[in-house]
Design a protein around this motif. Sequence first.
Motif, PDB file in Angstrom:
ATOM      1  N   MET A  45     -10.466 -15.100   4.580  1.00 33.06           N
ATOM      2  CA  MET A  45     -11.386 -14.778   3.539  1.00 33.06           C
ATOM      3  C   MET A  45     -11.287 -13.309   3.169  1.00 33.06           C
ATOM      4  SD  MET A  45     -13.997 -16.563   2.290  1.00 33.06           S
ATOM      5  CE  MET A  45     -15.527 -16.580   1.725  1.00 33.06           C
ATOM      6  N   THR A  46     -11.142 -12.434   4.079  1.00 31.03           N
ATOM      7  CA  THR A  46     -11.026 -11.007   3.798  1.00 31.03           C
ATOM      8  C   THR A  46      -9.735 -10.701   3.079  1.00 31.03           C
ATOM      9  OG1 THR A  46     -10.064 -10.623   5.959  1.00 31.03           O
ATOM     10  CG2 THR A  46     -12.435 -10.306   5.725  1.00 31.03           C
ATOM     11  N   GLU A  47      -8.736 -11.517   3.362  1.00 35.71           N
ATOM     12  CA  GLU A  47      -7.468 -11.313   2.697  1.00 35.71           C
ATOM     13  C   GLU A  47      -7.586 -11.661   1.202  1.00 35.71           C
ATOM     14  OE1 GLU A  47      -3.301 -13.340   3.143  1.00 35.71           O
ATOM     15  OE2 GLU A  47      -3.992 -12.468   5.028  1.00 35.71           O
ATOM     16  N   SER A  48      -8.316 -12.699   0.839  1.00 40.09           N
ATOM     17  CA  SER A  48      -8.501 -13.072  -0.561  1.00 40.09           C
ATOM     18  C   SER A  48      -9.355 -12.030  -1.293  1.00 40.09           C
ATOM     19  CB  SER A  48      -9.120 -14.455  -0.672  1.00 40.09           C
ATOM     20  OG  SER A  48     -10.403 -14.465  -0.098  1.00 40.09           O
ATOM     21  N   TRP A  49     -10.333 -11.440  -0.586  1.00 40.49           N
ATOM     22  CA  TRP A  49     -11.122 -10.367  -1.188  1.00 40.49           C
ATOM     23  C   TRP A  49     -10.242  -9.160  -1.459  1.00 40.49           C
ATOM     24  CZ3 TRP A  49     -15.640 -10.577  -3.407  1.00 40.49           C
ATOM     25  CH2 TRP A  49     -16.522 -11.579  -3.091  1.00 40.49           C
ATOM     26  N   GLY A  50      -9.341  -8.866  -0.588  1.00 41.75           N
ATOM     27  CA  GLY A  50      -8.433  -7.737  -0.768  1.00 41.75           C
ATOM     28  C   GLY A  50      -7.520  -7.960  -1.970  1.00 41.75           C
ATOM     29  N   VAL A  51      -6.986  -9.188  -2.102  1.00 39.63           N
ATOM     30  CA  VAL A  51      -6.120  -9.504  -3.225  1.00 39.63           C
ATOM     31  C   VAL A  51      -6.922  -9.434  -4.529  1.00 39.63           C
ATOM     32  CG1 VAL A  51      -4.770 -11.354  -4.298  1.00 39.63           C
ATOM     33  CG2 VAL A  51      -4.537 -10.910  -1.851  1.00 39.63           C
ATOM     34  N   ALA A  52      -8.150  -9.936  -4.513  1.00 38.62           N
ATOM     35  CA  ALA A  52      -8.993  -9.898  -5.712  1.00 38.62           C
ATOM     36  C   ALA A  52      -9.298  -8.454  -6.109  1.00 38.62           C
ATOM     37  CB  ALA A  52     -10.282 -10.662  -5.468  1.00 38.62           C
ATOM     38  N   LEU A  53      -9.523  -7.607  -5.106  1.00 37.18           N
ATOM     39  CA  LEU A  53      -9.804  -6.193  -5.378  1.00 37.18           C
ATOM     40  C   LEU A  53      -8.581  -5.491  -5.958  1.00 37.18           C
ATOM     41  CD1 LEU A  53     -11.954  -3.992  -5.161  1.00 37.18           C
ATOM     42  CD2 LEU A  53     -11.112  -3.512  -2.875  1.00 37.18           C
ATOM     43  N   VAL A  54      -7.406  -5.795  -5.457  1.00 39.04           N
ATOM     44  CA  VAL A  54      -6.178  -5.205  -5.978  1.00 39.04           C
ATOM     45  C   VAL A  54      -5.931  -5.675  -7.405  1.00 39.04           C
ATOM     46  CG1 VAL A  54      -3.649  -5.204  -5.717  1.00 39.04           C
ATOM     47  CG2 VAL A  54      -5.093  -4.842  -3.725  1.00 39.04           C
ATOM     48  N   VAL A  55      -6.143  -6.964  -7.697  1.00 37.63           N
ATOM     49  CA  VAL A  55      -5.943  -7.498  -9.044  1.00 37.63           C
ATOM     50  C   VAL A  55      -6.940  -6.872 -10.008  1.00 37.63           C
ATOM     51  CG1 VAL A  55      -6.126  -9.601 -10.444  1.00 37.63           C
ATOM     52  CG2 VAL A  55      -4.908  -9.660  -8.267  1.00 37.63           C
ATOM     53  N   LEU A  56      -8.183  -6.754  -9.586  1.00 38.82           N
ATOM     54  CA  LEU A  56      -9.204  -6.150 -10.438  1.00 38.82           C
ATOM     55  C   LEU A  56      -8.880  -4.685 -10.722  1.00 38.82           C
ATOM     56  CD1 LEU A  56     -11.920  -6.506 -11.865  1.00 38.82           C
ATOM     57  CD2 LEU A  56     -13.036  -5.823  -9.737  1.00 38.82           C
ATOM     58  N   THR A  57      -8.423  -3.961  -9.732  1.00 36.73           N
ATOM     59  CA  THR A  57      -8.041  -2.565  -9.918  1.00 36.73           C
ATOM     60  C   THR A  57      -6.860  -2.462 -10.873  1.00 36.73           C
ATOM     61  OG1 THR A  57      -8.796  -2.059  -7.675  1.00 36.73           O
ATOM     62  CG2 THR A  57      -7.359  -0.456  -8.723  1.00 36.73           C
ATOM     63  N   ALA A  58      -5.886  -3.336 -10.757  1.00 37.87           N
ATOM     64  CA  ALA A  58      -4.719  -3.325 -11.629  1.00 37.87           C
ATOM     65  C   ALA A  58      -5.128  -3.606 -13.074  1.00 37.87           C
ATOM     66  CB  ALA A  58      -3.689  -4.355 -11.150  1.00 37.87           C
ATOM     67  N   VAL A  59      -6.048  -4.533 -13.279  1.00 38.24           N
ATOM     68  CA  VAL A  59      -6.510  -4.852 -14.639  1.00 38.24           C
ATOM     69  C   VAL A  59      -7.244  -3.650 -15.227  1.00 38.24           C
ATOM     70  CG1 VAL A  59      -8.152  -6.279 -15.944  1.00 38.24           C
ATOM     71  CG2 VAL A  59      -6.613  -7.344 -14.296  1.00 38.24           C
ATOM     72  N   LEU A  60      -8.091  -3.016 -14.450  1.00 39.15           N
ATOM     73  CA  LEU A  60      -8.824  -1.855 -14.939  1.00 39.15           C
ATOM     74  C   LEU A  60      -7.885  -0.694 -15.262  1.00 39.15           C
ATOM     75  CD1 LEU A  60     -12.003  -1.866 -12.672  1.00 39.15           C
ATOM     76  CD2 LEU A  60     -11.840  -2.450 -15.087  1.00 39.15           C
ATOM     77  N   VAL A  61      -6.901  -0.451 -14.416  1.00 33.01           N
ATOM     78  CA  VAL A  61      -5.933   0.615 -14.679  1.00 33.01           C
ATOM     79  C   VAL A  61      -5.103   0.266 -15.919  1.00 33.01           C
ATOM     80  CG1 VAL A  61      -3.851   1.751 -13.792  1.00 33.01           C
ATOM     81  CG2 VAL A  61      -5.848   1.477 -12.329  1.00 33.01           C
ATOM     82  N   GLY A  62      -4.709  -0.987 -16.059  1.00 30.42           N
ATOM     83  CA  GLY A  62      -3.937  -1.415 -17.222  1.00 30.42           C
ATOM     84  C   GLY A  62      -4.723  -1.263 -18.519  1.00 30.42           C
ATOM     85  N   ALA A  63      -6.031  -1.468 -18.473  1.00 26.24           N
ATOM     86  CA  ALA A  63      -6.856  -1.304 -19.662  1.00 26.24           C
ATOM     87  C   ALA A  63      -7.163   0.178 -19.914  1.00 26.24           C
ATOM     88  CB  ALA A  63      -8.157  -2.079 -19.508  1.00 26.24           C
ATOM     89  N   ALA A  64      -7.236   0.969 -18.871  1.00 23.52           N
ATOM     90  CA  ALA A  64      -7.595   2.378 -19.010  1.00 23.52           C
ATOM     91  C   ALA A  64      -6.433   3.226 -19.523  1.00 23.52           C
ATOM     92  CB  ALA A  64      -8.090   2.922 -17.670  1.00 23.52           C
TER      93      ALA A  64
END
Length: 146
Positions: free
Chosen positions: A1-20
């Motif tokens: 479960m912690t591993e999926s949270w980590g992947v979700a956090l990395v994906v969310l960060t990548a989307v935010l950086v890509g939009a910024a």
Amino acid sequence: MTESWGVALVVLTAVLVGAAIPVLVQLRSTLRAVETTLQRSGARLDEAMGATVAAAGRIDALVVRLESGGRIEQLVDGVAAASRMVNQLRDTVRVASAVGAAVGPAVAAAVHAFREDREVATPAPLRAVEGDSGAVPPEPGKQAIS
């Protein structure tokens, strides 16, 4: 479960950086244009401020001279006299326009009547037309009824 949270956090960060990134690029180009505009207009703003300060100084000096010499009353009297003169001129123009509106049509009618009398007084020369039946030509200004 912690591993999926980590992947979700990395994906969310990548989307935010890509939009910024495009937003930051546009912000930088806007700031560069503002900087260029301010550099160009800075000298002109300094000149305008200098001219404004000089004009304000001249106005202050004029007011001080008027106040010290007691000329403000003269200035106000002069403005009041000019205002009265403009009002009188306006009234005169109003009366003249009313007279012109009344007399103008009468003059135009007199000129028109004078021209008609002149045309009637001078007969038109008769011309012989080949095959003329001897009919009398119509009077000037009148139409023949067919």
